[in-house]
Enzyme design. Sequence first.
Site, PDB file in Angstrom:
ATOM      1  N   TYR A   6       0.829  -1.202   0.000  1.00  0.00           N
ATOM      2  CA  TYR A   6       0.000   0.000   0.000  1.00  0.00           C
ATOM      3  C   TYR A   6       0.865   1.255   0.000  1.00  0.00           C
ATOM      4  O   TYR A   6       0.656   2.168  -0.807  1.00  0.00           O
ATOM      5  CB  TYR A   6      -0.946   0.003   1.205  1.00  0.00           C
ATOM      6  CG  TYR A   6      -1.875   1.189   1.239  1.00  0.00           C
ATOM      7  CD1 TYR A   6      -2.934   1.286   0.349  1.00  0.00           C
ATOM      8  CD2 TYR A   6      -1.688   2.223   2.149  1.00  0.00           C
ATOM      9  CE1 TYR A   6      -3.791   2.387   0.358  1.00  0.00           C
ATOM     10  CE2 TYR A   6      -2.538   3.317   2.170  1.00  0.00           C
ATOM     11  CZ  TYR A   6      -3.581   3.400   1.275  1.00  0.00           C
ATOM     12  OH  TYR A   6      -4.424   4.482   1.289  1.00  0.00           O
ATOM     13  N   LYS A   8       0.973   3.793  -3.224  1.00  0.00           N
ATOM     14  CA  LYS A   8       0.587   5.200  -3.106  1.00  0.00           C
ATOM     15  C   LYS A   8       1.760   6.115  -3.478  1.00  0.00           C
ATOM     16  O   LYS A   8       1.551   7.178  -4.071  1.00  0.00           O
ATOM     17  CB  LYS A   8       0.055   5.507  -1.708  1.00  0.00           C
ATOM     18  CG  LYS A   8      -1.326   4.877  -1.461  1.00  0.00           C
ATOM     19  CD  LYS A   8      -2.337   5.308  -2.519  1.00  0.00           C
ATOM     20  CE  LYS A   8      -3.729   4.827  -2.246  1.00  0.00           C
ATOM     21  NZ  LYS A   8      -4.688   5.268  -3.266  1.00  0.00           N
TER      22      LYS A   8
END
Length: 185
Positions: A160, A164
């Site tokens: 994650y 991002k």
Amino acid sequence: MNISFEGQTAIVTGAAHGFGRAIAHRLAERGASVWACDIVAEELAETERICREAGGTCQTRIVDVTQRDAVNALVAEALAATGRVDILVNDAGGVLGQVGQPIEQVTPQQWQAIFDVNVTGAWNFCQAVAPSMKAARSGRIVNISSGAGLGVSLTGIQAYASAKAAQIGLTRQLAHELGEWNITV
């Protein structure tokens, strides 16, 4: 400030709940023709209801952002119906129910799934709308990222945080590339 989006077409991904729903609602409320997509059908129907109750126009479609053909089909449908895509909001993403775990326990499938929905999904939609925005010499692309892309993620999910950060890099690169066509990313 009361901004109007009358006559503009907006695509919002991840629109079944949360930020995506709120963005779709506000765009529709302010006059945009909204095309909202997600993979969660029941909640997406609620987004459509909310947009219409606000007096807006909202079409919803079940679209997996990681599936290029589905993305291209939605963009083609929106272009055929309205003749333009002025705004793209890439909100689809998240952790897909994963939890933080030590690196040696993360499977390749877990890593790839998060990267696909957060980065590849945004890429697919950006690539699909770019030709029409370039032709119009106008457009706005908003990629919703996270502070996890700028520093250590509190989720503890390596994929994650990395996805991002990649999304932020993609945004910067596309802003540089598309700016000469008056497309803000």
